[in-house]
Design an enzyme around this catalytic site. Structure first.
Site, PDB file in Angstrom:
ATOM      1  N   ASN A  12       0.877  -1.174   0.000  1.00  0.00           N
ATOM      2  CA  ASN A  12       0.000   0.000   0.000  1.00  0.00           C
ATOM      3  C   ASN A  12       0.917   1.228   0.000  1.00  0.00           C
ATOM      4  O   ASN A  12       1.528   1.531   1.015  1.00  0.00           O
ATOM      5  CB  ASN A  12      -0.886  -0.038   1.253  1.00  0.00           C
ATOM      6  CG  ASN A  12      -1.656   1.245   1.467  1.00  0.00           C
ATOM      7  OD1 ASN A  12      -1.726   2.097   0.570  1.00  0.00           O
ATOM      8  ND2 ASN A  12      -2.236   1.412   2.654  1.00  0.00           N
ATOM      9  N   LYS A  14       0.182   4.317  -0.255  1.00  0.00           N
ATOM     10  CA  LYS A  14      -0.398   5.540   0.329  1.00  0.00           C
ATOM     11  C   LYS A  14      -0.136   6.737  -0.602  1.00  0.00           C
ATOM     12  O   LYS A  14      -0.125   6.574  -1.813  1.00  0.00           O
ATOM     13  CB  LYS A  14       0.160   5.740   1.740  1.00  0.00           C
ATOM     14  CG  LYS A  14       0.001   4.477   2.589  1.00  0.00           C
ATOM     15  CD  LYS A  14       0.259   4.665   4.044  1.00  0.00           C
ATOM     16  CE  LYS A  14       0.026   3.339   4.761  1.00  0.00           C
ATOM     17  NZ  LYS A  14       0.177   3.417   6.190  1.00  0.00           N
ATOM     18  N   HIS A  98      -9.418   1.433   5.082  1.00  0.00           N
ATOM     19  CA  HIS A  98      -8.122   1.543   5.757  1.00  0.00           C
ATOM     20  C   HIS A  98      -8.269   2.474   6.965  1.00  0.00           C
ATOM     21  O   HIS A  98      -9.030   3.446   6.922  1.00  0.00           O
ATOM     22  CB  HIS A  98      -7.074   2.088   4.783  1.00  0.00           C
ATOM     23  CG  HIS A  98      -5.692   2.035   5.344  1.00  0.00           C
ATOM     24  ND1 HIS A  98      -5.221   2.991   6.201  1.00  0.00           N
ATOM     25  CD2 HIS A  98      -4.696   1.127   5.191  1.00  0.00           C
ATOM     26  CE1 HIS A  98      -3.981   2.672   6.557  1.00  0.00           C
ATOM     27  NE2 HIS A  98      -3.641   1.548   5.960  1.00  0.00           N
ATOM     28  N   GLU A 100      -6.547   4.826   8.034  1.00  0.00           N
ATOM     29  CA  GLU A 100      -6.324   6.256   7.736  1.00  0.00           C
ATOM     30  C   GLU A 100      -7.582   6.864   7.119  1.00  0.00           C
ATOM     31  O   GLU A 100      -7.892   8.034   7.350  1.00  0.00           O
ATOM     32  CB  GLU A 100      -5.099   6.408   6.818  1.00  0.00           C
ATOM     33  CG  GLU A 100      -3.807   6.182   7.592  1.00  0.00           C
ATOM     34  CD  GLU A 100      -2.648   5.639   6.768  1.00  0.00           C
ATOM     35  OE1 GLU A 100      -2.717   5.667   5.525  1.00  0.00           O
ATOM     36  OE2 GLU A 100      -1.674   5.174   7.384  1.00  0.00           O
ATOM     37  N   GLU A 167      -5.429  -4.895  10.699  1.00  0.00           N
ATOM     38  CA  GLU A 167      -4.379  -3.900  10.895  1.00  0.00           C
ATOM     39  C   GLU A 167      -4.619  -3.170  12.213  1.00  0.00           C
ATOM     40  O   GLU A 167      -5.391  -2.200  12.255  1.00  0.00           O
ATOM     41  CB  GLU A 167      -4.394  -2.889   9.753  1.00  0.00           C
ATOM     42  CG  GLU A 167      -4.162  -3.513   8.391  1.00  0.00           C
ATOM     43  CD  GLU A 167      -3.548  -2.516   7.421  1.00  0.00           C
ATOM     44  OE1 GLU A 167      -2.434  -2.758   6.964  1.00  0.00           O
ATOM     45  OE2 GLU A 167      -4.181  -1.480   7.155  1.00  0.00           O
ATOM     46  N   GLY A 173       2.500   2.206  10.778  1.00  0.00           N
ATOM     47  CA  GLY A 173       3.477   3.289  10.619  1.00  0.00           C
ATOM     48  C   GLY A 173       4.217   3.641  11.899  1.00  0.00           C
ATOM     49  O   GLY A 173       4.883   4.666  11.974  1.00  0.00           O
ATOM     50  N   SER A 213       3.450  -2.247  10.342  1.00  0.00           N
ATOM     51  CA  SER A 213       4.896  -2.358  10.548  1.00  0.00           C
ATOM     52  C   SER A 213       5.468  -3.727  10.154  1.00  0.00           C
ATOM     53  O   SER A 213       6.326  -4.272  10.841  1.00  0.00           O
ATOM     54  CB  SER A 213       5.261  -2.009  11.990  1.00  0.00           C
ATOM     55  OG  SER A 213       4.905  -0.649  12.246  1.00  0.00           O
TER      56      SER A 213
HETATM   57  P1  PGA Z   1       2.949   0.258   7.683  1.00  0.00           P
HETATM   58  O1  PGA Z   1       1.481   0.502   7.069  1.00  0.00           O
HETATM   59  O2  PGA Z   1       3.445  -1.044   7.082  1.00  0.00           O
HETATM   60  O3  PGA Z   1       3.758   1.442   7.239  1.00  0.00           O
HETATM   61  O4  PGA Z   1       2.791   0.151   9.151  1.00  0.00           O
HETATM   62  C1  PGA Z   1       0.585  -0.557   6.889  1.00  0.00           C
HETATM   63  C2  PGA Z   1      -0.711  -0.065   6.302  1.00  0.00           C
HETATM   64  O5  PGA Z   1      -1.112   1.072   6.585  1.00  0.00           O
HETATM   65  O6  PGA Z   1      -1.376  -0.779   5.534  1.00  0.00           O
END
Ligand code: PGA
Length: 251
Positions: A12, A14, A98, A100, A167, A173, A213
């Site tokens: 992903n 982003k 997601h 976010e 998640e 992140g 992560s």
């Molecule tokens: P990350 O993000 O691997 O940077 O923690 C995962 C995601 O948001 O799908």
């Protein structure tokens, strides 16, 4: 590899990578991963890169996905795109809900459910993201939050095409991933709930990804868990070497 379900390794991206960077990345990635047949690889660039990336990957094993859509077919929805507009662009997957999107753009289980339905109607596979926040985990609410997200998000959804991504919000992140055991515990709970919502057979067939992560140094232990069928990777999917190592996980 002894996995019941075909592992799915999804990147992903982003709001990173301008179109030329996305194009160059997939050209490189395609060379590195073209020999894998026992796992599926997916990249989800920003929407502006989709037409070119899809064209480059048309004959590749690598699949293309998008990060979000709106659920209507067309209309006065400034700034949005619909799944219907993606048909013909070689897009296989759409990330829905997601964290976010939930936290920054105010999406809720109801709107996410409409998106899932609309993606399915257009022949693509939704990757339905669920996960608890840190304070919810601390209060012991993880399982009830997950259950609520599943029941509300999948309400009325009949499909054979579905991927779930667990998640935990506190792991996205942050560099703080769930341990393989924590993730497995929630994944097996999700599978049990899917068997109640649908059927045991269906729940055995659905892939449940872990996200939060994921890095080259934790991928192998995550993928060794029986109910982890792949990963949704943010930061570590932006660099070719780290993403290629994650794709090349060993169990
Ligand atoms: P990350 O993000 O691997 O940077 O923690 C995962 C995601 O948001 O799908």
């Amino acid at each position: 590899m002894n996995k019941k379900r075909l592992p799915l390794i999804a990147g992903n991206w982003k709001m990173y990578k301008i179109p030329i960077e996305a194009e160059n990345f997939v050209i490189e990635l395609d060379k590195k991963v073209s020999s894998f047949t026992d796992r599926e690889v997916l990249v989800c660039p920003t929407i502006i890169s989709i037409p070119r990336v899809s064209e480059i990957l048309r004959d590749s094993q690598i699949r293309v996905g998008v990060q979000n859509v709106f659920y209507e077919k067309e209309g006065p929805y400034t700034g949005e795109i619909s799944p219907w507009m993606l048909t013909g662009l070689n897009v296989s997957y759409v990330i829905c809900g997601h964290s976010e999107r939930r936290q920054i753009f105010g999406e809720n289980n109801k709107t996410i459910s409409l998106k899932i339905q609309s993606v399915i109607n257009c022949g693509m596979t939704p990757i339905f993201c669920i996960g608890e926040k840190s304070e919810e985990r601390e209060k012991g609410l993880t399982f009830s939050i997950i259950e609520q997200q599943l029941i509300q998000g999948l309400s009325g959804i009949q499909t054979h095409k579905l991927v779930i991504a667990y998640e935990p919000v506190w792991a996205i992140g942050t560099g703080k991933n769930a341990t393989p055991q924590q993730a497995q515990e929630v994944h097996s709970f999700i599978r049990k709930k899917l068997s109640e919502i649908y059927s045991k057979d269906f729940s055995e067939y659905i892939r449940i990804l872990y996200g939060g992560s994921v890095k080259p140094d934790n991928i192998d232990s995550l993928m060794a868990q029986p109910d982890i069928d792949g990963v949704l990777v943010g930061g570590a999917s932006l660099k070719i070497d780290s993403f290629a190592r994650i794709i090349d996980f060993k169990v």
